[in-house]
Scaffold this motif. Structure first.
Motif, PDB file in Angstrom:
ATOM      1  N   LEU A  14       0.837  -1.192   0.000  1.00 40.01           N
ATOM      2  CA  LEU A  14       0.000   0.000   0.000  1.00 40.01           C
ATOM      3  C   LEU A  14       0.875   1.247   0.000  1.00 40.01           C
ATOM      4  CD1 LEU A  14      -2.823  -0.799   2.604  1.00 40.01           C
ATOM      5  CD2 LEU A  14      -2.826  -1.194   0.134  1.00 40.01           C
ATOM      6  N   VAL A  15       0.482   2.234  -0.804  1.00 40.90           N
ATOM      7  CA  VAL A  15       1.131   3.546  -0.813  1.00 40.90           C
ATOM      8  C   VAL A  15       0.088   4.559  -0.367  1.00 40.90           C
ATOM      9  CG1 VAL A  15       2.338   5.266  -2.191  1.00 40.90           C
ATOM     10  CG2 VAL A  15       2.624   2.834  -2.710  1.00 40.90           C
ATOM     11  N   ILE A  16       0.420   5.345   0.659  1.00 39.57           N
ATOM     12  CA  ILE A  16      -0.549   6.225   1.303  1.00 39.57           C
ATOM     13  C   ILE A  16      -0.010   7.656   1.265  1.00 39.57           C
ATOM     14  CG2 ILE A  16      -1.906   6.584   3.397  1.00 39.57           C
ATOM     15  CD1 ILE A  16      -0.567   3.603   4.050  1.00 39.57           C
ATOM     16  N   ALA A  17      -0.791   8.578   0.697  1.00 42.32           N
ATOM     17  CA  ALA A  17      -0.323   9.956   0.531  1.00 42.32           C
ATOM     18  C   ALA A  17      -1.451  10.942   0.836  1.00 42.32           C
ATOM     19  CB  ALA A  17       0.190  10.177  -0.890  1.00 42.32           C
ATOM     20  N   PRO A  18      -1.380  11.659   1.961  1.00 35.44           N
ATOM     21  CA  PRO A  18      -2.423  12.627   2.320  1.00 35.44           C
ATOM     22  C   PRO A  18      -2.268  13.952   1.567  1.00 35.44           C
ATOM     23  CG  PRO A  18      -1.228  11.820   4.252  1.00 35.44           C
ATOM     24  CD  PRO A  18      -0.422  11.470   3.052  1.00 35.44           C
ATOM     25  N   HIS A  19      -3.402  14.573   1.254  1.00 35.23           N
ATOM     26  CA  HIS A  19      -3.448  15.872   0.582  1.00 35.23           C
ATOM     27  C   HIS A  19      -4.356  16.805   1.378  1.00 35.23           C
ATOM     28  CE1 HIS A  19      -2.201  13.031  -2.468  1.00 35.23           C
ATOM     29  NE2 HIS A  19      -1.811  14.011  -3.232  1.00 35.23           N
ATOM     30  N   THR A  20      -3.903  18.025   1.582  1.00 35.62           N
ATOM     31  CA  THR A  20      -4.662  19.007   2.349  1.00 35.62           C
ATOM     32  C   THR A  20      -6.006  19.311   1.700  1.00 35.62           C
ATOM     33  OG1 THR A  20      -2.629  20.032   3.146  1.00 35.62           O
ATOM     34  CG2 THR A  20      -4.631  21.354   3.274  1.00 35.62           C
ATOM     35  N   SER A  62      -9.113  17.983   7.967  1.00 40.20           N
ATOM     36  CA  SER A  62      -9.748  17.695   6.672  1.00 40.20           C
ATOM     37  C   SER A  62      -8.682  17.324   5.648  1.00 40.20           C
ATOM     38  CB  SER A  62     -10.543  18.919   6.198  1.00 40.20           C
ATOM     39  OG  SER A  62      -9.808  20.115   6.354  1.00 40.20           O
ATOM     40  N   TRP A  63      -8.820  16.115   5.073  1.00 34.86           N
ATOM     41  CA  TRP A  63      -7.778  15.565   4.215  1.00 34.86           C
ATOM     42  C   TRP A  63      -8.374  14.724   3.093  1.00 34.86           C
ATOM     43  CZ3 TRP A  63      -2.737  16.844   5.229  1.00 34.86           C
ATOM     44  CH2 TRP A  63      -2.485  17.418   6.472  1.00 34.86           C
ATOM     45  N   GLY A  64      -7.606  14.571   2.021  1.00 33.35           N
ATOM     46  CA  GLY A  64      -7.879  13.570   0.999  1.00 33.35           C
ATOM     47  C   GLY A  64      -6.698  12.624   0.982  1.00 33.35           C
ATOM     48  N   VAL A  65      -6.891  11.392   1.409  1.00 34.26           N
ATOM     49  CA  VAL A  65      -5.791  10.441   1.540  1.00 34.26           C
ATOM     50  C   VAL A  65      -5.844   9.462   0.368  1.00 34.26           C
ATOM     51  CG1 VAL A  65      -4.654   8.751   3.014  1.00 34.26           C
ATOM     52  CG2 VAL A  65      -5.953  10.638   4.047  1.00 34.26           C
ATOM     53  N   CYS A  66      -4.889   9.588  -0.527  1.00 36.74           N
ATOM     54  CA  CYS A  66      -4.826   8.692  -1.678  1.00 36.74           C
ATOM     55  C   CYS A  66      -4.126   7.398  -1.254  1.00 36.74           C
ATOM     56  CB  CYS A  66      -4.063   9.357  -2.819  1.00 36.74           C
ATOM     57  SG  CYS A  66      -4.199   8.467  -4.379  1.00 36.74           S
ATOM     58  N   VAL A  67      -4.773   6.261  -1.517  1.00 34.89           N
ATOM     59  CA  VAL A  67      -4.226   4.954  -1.141  1.00 34.89           C
ATOM     60  C   VAL A  67      -4.198   4.076  -2.384  1.00 34.89           C
ATOM     61  CG1 VAL A  67      -4.378   2.987   0.419  1.00 34.89           C
ATOM     62  CG2 VAL A  67      -5.307   5.212   1.129  1.00 34.89           C
ATOM     63  N   GLY A  68      -3.023   3.604  -2.752  1.00 40.77           N
ATOM     64  CA  GLY A  68      -2.881   2.687  -3.874  1.00 40.77           C
ATOM     65  C   GLY A  68      -2.475   1.315  -3.386  1.00 40.77           C
ATOM     66  N   SER A  69      -2.950   0.277  -4.060  1.00 40.55           N
ATOM     67  CA  SER A  69      -2.648  -1.099  -3.658  1.00 40.55           C
ATOM     68  C   SER A  69      -1.989  -1.849  -4.814  1.00 40.55           C
ATOM     69  CB  SER A  69      -3.925  -1.836  -3.245  1.00 40.55           C
ATOM     70  OG  SER A  69      -3.681  -3.216  -3.088  1.00 40.55           O
ATOM     71  N   ALA A  70      -0.754  -2.300  -4.596  1.00 41.98           N
ATOM     72  CA  ALA A  70      -0.046  -3.059  -5.634  1.00 41.98           C
ATOM     73  C   ALA A  70      -0.712  -4.407  -5.867  1.00 41.98           C
ATOM     74  CB  ALA A  70       1.420  -3.251  -5.229  1.00 41.98           C
ATOM     75  N   ARG A  71      -1.157  -5.060  -4.806  1.00 43.38           N
ATOM     76  CA  ARG A  71      -1.776  -6.380  -4.940  1.00 43.38           C
ATOM     77  C   ARG A  71      -3.092  -6.302  -5.708  1.00 43.38           C
ATOM     78  NH1 ARG A  71      -1.246  -8.782   1.254  1.00 43.38           N
ATOM     79  NH2 ARG A  71       1.039  -8.719   1.406  1.00 43.38           N
ATOM     80  N   LYS A  73      -4.043  -3.775  -7.644  1.00 42.56           N
ATOM     81  CA  LYS A  73      -3.896  -2.973  -8.863  1.00 42.56           C
ATOM     82  C   LYS A  73      -5.022  -1.949  -8.987  1.00 42.56           C
ATOM     83  CE  LYS A  73      -1.196  -6.283 -11.568  1.00 42.56           C
ATOM     84  NZ  LYS A  73      -0.900  -7.196 -10.441  1.00 42.56           N
ATOM     85  N   SER A  74      -5.254  -1.268  -7.886  1.00 37.95           N
ATOM     86  CA  SER A  74      -6.298  -0.248  -7.847  1.00 37.95           C
ATOM     87  C   SER A  74      -5.946   0.776  -6.783  1.00 37.95           C
ATOM     88  CB  SER A  74      -7.664  -0.881  -7.559  1.00 37.95           C
ATOM     89  OG  SER A  74      -8.706   0.071  -7.739  1.00 37.95           O
ATOM     90  N   ALA A  75      -6.823   1.764  -6.627  1.00 40.83           N
ATOM     91  CA  ALA A  75      -6.571   2.837  -5.672  1.00 40.83           C
ATOM     92  C   ALA A  75      -7.896   3.462  -5.282  1.00 40.83           C
ATOM     93  CB  ALA A  75      -5.649   3.885  -6.281  1.00 40.83           C
ATOM     94  N   LEU A  76      -7.842   4.307  -4.254  1.00 41.81           N
ATOM     95  CA  LEU A  76      -9.004   5.085  -3.846  1.00 41.81           C
ATOM     96  C   LEU A  76      -8.514   6.315  -3.103  1.00 41.81           C
ATOM     97  CD1 LEU A  76      -9.171   4.485  -0.559  1.00 41.81           C
ATOM     98  CD2 LEU A  76     -10.350   2.439  -1.306  1.00 41.81           C
ATOM     99  N   VAL A  77      -9.425   7.256  -2.874  1.00 41.48           N
ATOM    100  CA  VAL A  77      -9.141   8.418  -2.042  1.00 41.48           C
ATOM    101  C   VAL A  77     -10.102   8.401  -0.869  1.00 41.48           C
ATOM    102  CG1 VAL A  77      -9.066  10.935  -1.875  1.00 41.48           C
ATOM    103  CG2 VAL A  77      -8.289   9.806  -3.957  1.00 41.48           C
ATOM    104  N   LEU A  78      -9.552   8.425   0.336  1.00 38.60           N
ATOM    105  CA  LEU A  78     -10.349   8.573   1.555  1.00 38.60           C
ATOM    106  C   LEU A  78     -10.544  10.065   1.797  1.00 38.60           C
ATOM    107  CD1 LEU A  78      -8.391   6.033   3.785  1.00 38.60           C
ATOM    108  CD2 LEU A  78     -10.636   5.653   2.724  1.00 38.60           C
ATOM    109  N   GLU A  79     -11.773  10.540   1.696  1.00 38.34           N
ATOM    110  CA  GLU A  79     -12.059  11.955   1.928  1.00 38.34           C
ATOM    111  C   GLU A  79     -12.519  12.110   3.375  1.00 38.34           C
ATOM    112  OE1 GLU A  79     -12.700  13.814  -2.342  1.00 38.34           O
ATOM    113  OE2 GLU A  79     -14.596  13.395  -1.319  1.00 38.34           O
ATOM    114  N   LEU A  80     -11.690  12.801   4.173  1.00 39.16           N
ATOM    115  CA  LEU A  80     -11.890  12.887   5.611  1.00 39.16           C
ATOM    116  C   LEU A  80     -12.163  14.328   6.037  1.00 39.16           C
ATOM    117  CD1 LEU A  80      -8.787  10.773   6.766  1.00 39.16           C
ATOM    118  CD2 LEU A  80     -11.028   9.929   6.002  1.00 39.16           C
ATOM    119  N   ALA A  81     -13.009  14.472   7.058  1.00 37.10           N
ATOM    120  CA  ALA A  81     -13.206  15.759   7.730  1.00 37.10           C
ATOM    121  C   ALA A  81     -13.954  15.481   9.020  1.00 37.10           C
ATOM    122  CB  ALA A  81     -13.996  16.739   6.868  1.00 37.10           C
TER     123      ALA A  81
END
Length: 243
Positions: A14-20, A62-71, A73-81
């Motif tokens: 998993l690759v996890i990258a938060p965005h403001t 409040s964040w948008g956390v992009c999560v990619g999964s190598a296993r 082969k997809s991704a999503l964004v967790l929209e948090l607040a």
């Protein structure tokens, strides 16, 4: 302070990258984003795991956390607040995450200090989409890293404005988790240009941490490479003026 995190990779791929992001429903009672992301990295092996953990630990800010999964082969964004958690999934075979909410539920309470903030984020997203969709071959790590240094706007090369590259960019990385490989900008800001390090790792290093600057026994290997354009004089002048 809601201490930010940058890019986190775990052994499950998993690759996890938060965005403001900015939203009305922030709170004093939630978890710091650094703790939410580290908990996902520590416990999650799938995208569904990441969603579950984010719902277990509502974020204060409040964040948008992009999560990619190598296993997967997809991704999503967790929209948090605060208490809210919404999930944005790819439209097609890629996903772009910048600094604006994309789920209808989160857009209801979204804030922007000015129209410039909205334009800046939306235009960077549209630029990245255009770069991906214009590809003529499979994208590699170097291609993705160069996307992060893109300065094009309306047919012109710009230093400021709603372009992907920014004068004081201090973090730039492209990751291939299935290959345990990453390219990281290591030059002076903007790190989307100049020298980069090619990193490779094995999950065989010590559990915990090691002394910064020492790779011995860490499971990491690093070499310096050239994949992006060097800083030109104008870039350095602009960077210094902005700083």
């Amino acid at each position: 302070a809601d201490a930010p995190v940058v890019t986190v990779i775990n052994e499950a791929g998993l690759v996890i990258a938060p965005h403001t992001r900015w939203h009305r429903d922030v709170t004093w009672k939630g978890a710091m984003i650094v703790d939410v992301v580290h908990d996902i990295a520590r416990r999650a092996e799938t995208l569904d795991d990441a969603i579950r953990i984010a719902k277990e630990r509502p974020a204060s800010s409040s964040w948008g956390v992009c999560v990619g999964s190598a296993r997967e082969k997809s991704a999503l964004v967790l929209e948090l607040a605060g208490p809210h958690v919404e999930v944005v999934r790819p439209r097609g075979d890629y996903l772009v995450c910048t600094n604006r909410y994309r789920s209808e539920a989160m857009q209801q309470g979204q804030l922007a200090a000015s129209h410039a903030w909205s334009h800046h984020s939306d235009h960077r997203e549209s630029t990245l989409r255009a770069l991906v969709e214009s590809r003529t071959a499979k994208l590699g790590l170097a291609d993705l890293l160069r996307f992060l240094g893109n300065r094009d706007h309306a047919g012109a090369r710009r230093r400021f404005g709603s372009v992907v590259a920014q004068p004081t960019n201090v973090h730039c990385v492209a990751v291939a988790p299935a290959r345990r490989t990453a390219i990281v900008g290591i030059d002076r800001a903007p790190t989307c240009e100049g020298r980069v390090a090619e990193l490779a790792w094995e999950w065989t290093g010590p559990v915990g941490s090691w002394q910064l600057g020492s790779h011995t026994g860490s499971g990491f290997a690093a070499t310096v490479a050239d994949h992006v354009a060097p800083h030109d004089p104008a870039t350095l002048f602009v960077r210094d003026a902005v700083r």
